[in-house]
Scaffold this active site. Structure first.
Site, PDB file in Angstrom:
ATOM      1  N   HIS A 152      28.053  79.985 -44.652  1.00 25.16           N
ATOM      2  CA  HIS A 152      27.619  78.587 -44.574  1.00 25.16           C
ATOM      3  C   HIS A 152      26.129  78.559 -44.908  1.00 25.16           C
ATOM      4  O   HIS A 152      25.386  79.474 -44.511  1.00 25.16           O
ATOM      5  CB  HIS A 152      27.771  78.017 -43.158  1.00 25.16           C
ATOM      6  CG  HIS A 152      29.138  77.512 -42.819  1.00 25.16           C
ATOM      7  ND1 HIS A 152      29.711  77.699 -41.573  1.00 25.16           N
ATOM      8  CD2 HIS A 152      30.043  76.790 -43.532  1.00 25.16           C
ATOM      9  CE1 HIS A 152      30.905  77.120 -41.546  1.00 25.16           C
ATOM     10  NE2 HIS A 152      31.132  76.564 -42.716  1.00 25.16           N
TER      11      HIS A 152
ATOM     12  N   ASP B 124      23.762  77.034 -43.563  1.00 22.93           N
ATOM     13  CA  ASP B 124      22.856  77.075 -42.403  1.00 22.93           C
ATOM     14  C   ASP B 124      22.714  78.475 -41.804  1.00 22.93           C
ATOM     15  O   ASP B 124      21.963  78.670 -40.855  1.00 22.93           O
ATOM     16  CB  ASP B 124      23.255  76.040 -41.334  1.00 22.93           C
ATOM     17  CG  ASP B 124      24.563  76.353 -40.632  1.00 22.93           C
ATOM     18  OD1 ASP B 124      25.192  77.386 -40.911  1.00 22.93           O
ATOM     19  OD2 ASP B 124      24.965  75.529 -39.768  1.00 22.93           O
TER      20      ASP B 124
ATOM     21  N   ALA C  91      31.463  84.799 -33.224  1.00 13.98           N
ATOM     22  CA  ALA C  91      32.319  83.872 -33.977  1.00 13.98           C
ATOM     23  C   ALA C  91      31.658  83.424 -35.281  1.00 13.98           C
ATOM     24  O   ALA C  91      32.200  82.594 -36.013  1.00 13.98           O
ATOM     25  CB  ALA C  91      32.648  82.654 -33.118  1.00 13.98           C
TER      26      ALA C  91
ATOM     27  N   CYS D 109      24.417  76.048 -35.763  1.00 16.38           N
ATOM     28  CA  CYS D 109      25.844  75.696 -35.833  1.00 16.38           C
ATOM     29  C   CYS D 109      26.296  74.907 -34.607  1.00 16.38           C
ATOM     30  O   CYS D 109      27.283  74.184 -34.673  1.00 16.38           O
ATOM     31  CB  CYS D 109      26.707  76.949 -35.912  1.00 16.38           C
ATOM     32  SG  CYS D 109      26.224  78.089 -37.197  1.00 16.38           S
TER      33      CYS D 109
ATOM     34  N   ASP E 267      36.722  76.679 -32.127  1.00 17.27           N
ATOM     35  CA  ASP E 267      35.479  76.579 -32.905  1.00 17.27           C
ATOM     36  C   ASP E 267      34.857  75.187 -32.856  1.00 17.27           C
ATOM     37  O   ASP E 267      33.851  74.932 -33.525  1.00 17.27           O
ATOM     38  CB  ASP E 267      35.747  76.942 -34.377  1.00 17.27           C
ATOM     39  CG  ASP E 267      35.673  78.449 -34.631  1.00 17.27           C
ATOM     40  OD1 ASP E 267      34.940  79.147 -33.894  1.00 17.27           O
ATOM     41  OD2 ASP E 267      36.351  78.918 -35.563  1.00 17.27           O
TER      42      ASP E 267
ATOM     43  N   ASN F 166      29.640  71.466 -38.211  1.00 22.00           N
ATOM     44  CA  ASN F 166      30.659  71.329 -39.255  1.00 22.00           C
ATOM     45  C   ASN F 166      31.434  70.011 -39.182  1.00 22.00           C
ATOM     46  O   ASN F 166      32.306  69.760 -40.021  1.00 22.00           O
ATOM     47  CB  ASN F 166      31.636  72.503 -39.196  1.00 22.00           C
ATOM     48  CG  ASN F 166      30.941  73.838 -39.380  1.00 22.00           C
ATOM     49  OD1 ASN F 166      30.969  74.684 -38.505  1.00 22.00           O
ATOM     50  ND2 ASN F 166      30.276  74.020 -40.495  1.00 22.00           N
TER      51      ASN F 166
ATOM     52  N   ARG G 170      33.247  78.322 -48.267  1.00 22.63           N
ATOM     53  CA  ARG G 170      33.801  77.298 -47.394  1.00 22.63           C
ATOM     54  C   ARG G 170      33.803  75.935 -48.077  1.00 22.63           C
ATOM     55  O   ARG G 170      34.853  75.392 -48.366  1.00 22.63           O
ATOM     56  CB  ARG G 170      33.051  77.277 -46.057  1.00 22.63           C
ATOM     57  CG  ARG G 170      33.160  78.607 -45.312  1.00 22.63           C
ATOM     58  CD  ARG G 170      34.582  78.918 -44.870  1.00 22.63           C
ATOM     59  NE  ARG G 170      34.925  78.177 -43.701  1.00 22.63           N
ATOM     60  CZ  ARG G 170      34.744  78.604 -42.442  1.00 22.63           C
ATOM     61  NH1 ARG G 170      34.267  79.789 -42.200  1.00 22.63           N
ATOM     62  NH2 ARG G 170      35.065  77.852 -41.433  1.00 22.63           N
TER      63      ARG G 170
HETATM   64  N1  ARG Z   1      33.886  80.404 -36.433  1.00 23.40           N
HETATM   65  C1  ARG Z   1      33.311  79.269 -37.062  1.00 23.40           C
HETATM   66  C2  ARG Z   1      33.841  79.131 -38.474  1.00 23.40           C
HETATM   67  O1  ARG Z   1      34.016  80.133 -39.121  1.00 23.40           O
HETATM   68  C3  ARG Z   1      31.813  79.344 -37.062  1.00 23.40           C
HETATM   69  C4  ARG Z   1      31.159  78.151 -37.654  1.00 23.40           C
HETATM   70  C5  ARG Z   1      29.686  78.268 -37.714  1.00 23.40           C
HETATM   71  N2  ARG Z   1      29.110  77.049 -38.141  1.00 23.40           N
HETATM   72  C6  ARG Z   1      28.080  76.930 -38.993  1.00 23.40           C
HETATM   73  N3  ARG Z   1      27.606  75.777 -39.185  1.00 23.40           N
HETATM   74  N4  ARG Z   1      27.619  77.958 -39.650  1.00 23.40           N
HETATM   75  O2  ARG Z   1      34.091  78.057 -38.943  1.00 23.40           O
END
Ligand code: ARG
Length: 270
Positions: A166, A168, A255, A261, A64, A70, A137
């Site tokens: 998230h 975003d 994913a 992201c 990832d 992130n 998260r």
């Molecule tokens: N598979 C990653 C996770 O779950 C995807 C992250 C996506 N990032 C984001 N900024 N939305 O952490």
């Protein structure tokens, strides 16, 4: 000002665990296609939009890491390093830390029990202003510290729909007082805060939000997003003078991530 960005090539991208509702081990991304999709986005940002795109080397065993949003939240020469909730992603942080250190950034860290997943959950909306998501998260307790460390006016929003885990994935400030967002990802109170905080609200319908159309990189009047949003969002943006650029990011959506992201802003929008 044109944003400068950090990206990570998908050399070790894959789906090896399930840490959000989009990830299914039974729906594996196709490696070659992922490479092509990422390269198309990268080349567009660098060559067509003329953005400065920096790269960090991908690391084996960190599938990832391609989702650089992130890695942290950058303001000026300071970065609050991301502190991941899922153990599967924690080994990314020292690699991002080393990257920032080598380039002379001051690294600010959070206590490990205060998860904060960087720009994925903290989106700049103007000079010194950030909106931050929490629950699934990022930990709400991290917000006060992030706001203090980077001297930001921060508004916290609870994320209530696990698909939009998230900020975003459901919230994209356009930098001019306008906001693209999916109202169903927030509770009533969050929606009230959003309504009070933005002068122009573009409320994306659910059938477009699940295409990840809010997960966009905004650069001036360019809106860079995954495929979708033809019925509502595209005309809404074009009516406001935006140029909409769509990319096939199907393999990354497996994913749980798309255009936003895959990039981290290295500067603050003015
Ligand atoms: N598979 C990653 C996770 O779950 C995807 C992250 C996506 N990032 C984001 N900024 N939305 O952490």
């Amino acid at each position: 000002m044109k944003p400068s960005l950090l990206m990570c090539p998908p050399d070790h991208f894959g789906l090896e665990y399930e840490i959000n509702p989009w990830m299914k081990l039974s729906r594996q991304p196709e490696r070659h296609l992922a490479q092509e999709q990422w390269s198309a986005l990268y080349r567009f940002l660098r060559d067509d939009l003329g953005l400065a795109v920096e790269l960090i080397e991908a690391a084996p065993g960190l599938p990832d890491m391609v989702f650089t949003a992130n890695a942290g939240l950058v303001r000026g020469r300071e970065v609050v390093l991301g502190s991941f909730r899922p153990p599967q992603r924690r080994a990314e942080s020292p690699l991002f830390e080393a990257w920032f250190k080598q380039r002379g950034y001051s690294i600010l860290t959070l206590p490990p029990d205060q998860a904060f997943e960087g720009e994925g959950d903290a989106l700049p909306a103007g000079p010194g202003e950030v909106w931050a998501g929490y629950l699934t998260r990022s930990d709400v307790r991290s917000h006060a510290l992030v706001s203090r460390l980077l001297d930001l006016h921060l508004t916290s929003l609870e994320l209530v729909d696990p698909r939009f885990y998230h900020l975003d994935t459901c919230f994209s400030p356009l930098g001019d007082g306008s906001l693209v967002y999916f109202p169903g990802a927030f509770d009533d109170y969050g929606r009230q805060a959003i309504e009070a905080g933005f002068s122009d609200l573009i409320a994306v319908p659910e059938e477009e939000a699940v295409q990840f159309v809010c997960n966009a990189l905004v650069a001036g009047r360019h809106y860079v997003q995954p495929w979708g949003g033809g019925r509502f969002l595209r005309p809404a943006l074009e009516a406001r003078g935006f140029e909409v650029h769509q990319f096939d990011l199907s393999e990354f959506i497996k994913a749980g991530g798309a255009a936003k992201c895959l990039v981290l802003r290295l500067d603050w929008p003015e």
